[in-house]
Design a protein around this motif. Structure first.
Motif, PDB file in Angstrom:
ATOM      1  N   SER A   1       0.853  -1.183   0.000  1.00 22.18           N
ATOM      2  CA  SER A   1       0.000   0.000   0.000  1.00 22.18           C
ATOM      3  C   SER A   1       0.887   1.231   0.000  1.00 22.18           C
ATOM      4  N   LEU A   2       0.444   2.255  -0.743  1.00 24.16           N
ATOM      5  CA  LEU A   2       1.232   3.468  -0.887  1.00 24.16           C
ATOM      6  C   LEU A   2       0.271   4.624  -1.097  1.00 24.16           C
ATOM      7  N   GLU A   3       0.243   5.587  -0.168  1.00 25.06           N
ATOM      8  CA  GLU A   3      -0.643   6.739  -0.337  1.00 25.06           C
ATOM      9  C   GLU A   3      -0.288   7.837   0.668  1.00 25.06           C
ATOM     10  N   GLN A   4      -0.991   8.965   0.529  1.00 23.25           N
ATOM     11  CA  GLN A   4      -0.903  10.076   1.469  1.00 23.25           C
ATOM     12  C   GLN A   4       0.480  10.732   1.493  1.00 23.25           C
ATOM     13  N   CYS A   5       0.906  11.268   0.350  1.00 22.14           N
ATOM     14  CA  CYS A   5       2.140  12.047   0.328  1.00 22.14           C
ATOM     15  C   CYS A   5       1.854  13.419   0.936  1.00 22.14           C
ATOM     16  N   CYS A   6       2.589  13.779   1.993  1.00 24.91           N
ATOM     17  CA  CYS A   6       2.284  15.014   2.716  1.00 24.91           C
ATOM     18  C   CYS A   6       3.556  15.571   3.363  1.00 24.91           C
ATOM     19  N   PRO A   7       3.510  16.803   3.889  1.00 27.71           N
ATOM     20  CA  PRO A   7       4.694  17.376   4.538  1.00 27.71           C
ATOM     21  C   PRO A   7       5.220  16.507   5.675  1.00 27.71           C
TER      22      PRO A   7
END
Length: 346
Positions: free
Chosen positions: A178-184
């Motif tokens: 699973s790969l998601e939610q790129c954020c600071p």
């Protein structure tokens, strides 16, 4: 790099055949071209590289340019000269291949959704650590960046550098699920989990009564198995569980270290406009990671493990909250699976 390019080529072809794009035709490229006309932009990117007018041989310099950029962190003129590409063409090739790979991430990065797949994943984790019902390890990949002006605090992570972070779940062998939610990089991990699609899926028991292993920062999050807090350790069973938990969660150092050792671009992206502008590159490298695992491509000789990030101050506060459902379930599991008789050498 050539072995990785070959692995990429065959993996892409395998994906296209598996999805029926190359069936009933003696020429895969012709079949692909006929099938994807007028479809989604990601399909057009596939067409750009693999239609009948572009043989595997002519497509390979574009692929190699992208792989060189990922592996080295940049494209030098010596590399582009060897590939027979000018800097402009090489830059466009990197963009095209990166977008192509990022768009293919749902095909190469998949979570075990069926009951049998979940049980197989859980058994592998139990065989390794003794912890039952675990289907993945949850971690946060931090990639160093130079943040937009005025937003430095948002990007400062707990190791003291600016980064973007991507939520990752991987299996016992280090394959990404699973790969998601790129954020600071300064975003609290529990906030990322609770707002992610996979986090919501777990909260409604879409993946059954299973766990993912996570750090202390995720204490109290639904279906995230965190270590027993020091003030709550009352038995040797809890100590044994914490040791097993550390063994599993510590694997993030190996997996993330593998990603950054193989793909130097993930060590420092440089100046960015937003986390979304970095997401495609991270996704592309993660797709290649799974392809490398599939084809047993060896790690670089200069491999180094990624350091673990300490929990944020916010996480330390949440750790003091009263017992909840997740803690009760964890206590029952520890009692059942880690309460070994004291006369067994203790």
């Amino acid at each position: 790099m050539m072995s990785l390019a070959g692995a990429l080529w065959f993996a892409v072809q395998d994906d296209l055949f598996t999805n029926g794009l190359c069936s009933n035709s003696s020429s895969p490229s012709i079949s692909i071209s006929n099938t994807i006309q007028g479809k989604h932009p990601s399909a057009r990117l596939k067409k750009d590289l693999f239609v009948s007018g572009h043989s595997p041989t002519s497509a390979e310099p574009n692929i190699l340019a992208a792989l060189a950029c990922y592996a080295q962190g940049s494209l030098c003129s010596k590399t582009t000269d060897l590939l027979g590409l000018d800097q402009t063409a090489a830059g466009e090739a990197v963009k095209t291949v990166t977008q192509l790979l990022a768009d293919m991430s749902p095909d190469f990065i998949t979570f075990p959704n069926s009951y049998n797949d979940r049980m197989g994943a859980a058994q592998a984790f139990k065989n390794l650590s003794g912890v039952p019902h675990v289907v993945g390890v949850l971690g946060y990949l931090h990639v160093k960046v130079s943040p937009p002006l005025g937003e430095e605090n948002m990007y400062m992570n707990t190791l003291g550098y600016h980064s973007v972070m991507m939520q990752v779940i991987f299996d016992v062998d280090g394959n990404l699920l699973s790969l998601e939610q790129c954020c600071p990089g300064g975003t609290p991990e529990h906030t990322v989990w609770e707002n992610s699609d996979i986090g919501r899926q777990f909260s409604i028991f879409q993946h059954g009564h299973t766990w993912v292993v996570g750090s202390r920062s995720l204490h109290g999050c639904a279906h995230v198995l965190t270590p027993v807090e020091a003030f709550r350790i009352k038995s040797n069973a809890a100590l044994r569980f914490n040791k097993a938990h550390s063994q599993l969660h510590g694997r993030t150092q190996q997996v993330f270290g593998s990603l950054k050792s193989r793909f130097q671009c993930l060590r420092d992206i440089g100046s960015i406009q937003s986390p979304e502008s970095v997401a495609c590159t991270i996704k592309a490298c993660c797709v290649l990671h799974n392809i490398c695992k599939k084809f047993s491509v060896p790690l670089p000789l200069d491999f180094s493990a990624e350091p673990l990030h300490p929990p944020s101050e916010a996480a330390n506060v949440t750790a003091e909250q009263p017992f909840d459902y997740m803690e009760d379930a964890k206590d029952e599991m520890i009692e059942m699976f880690f309460n070994i008789a004291e006369d067994e050498g203790e």
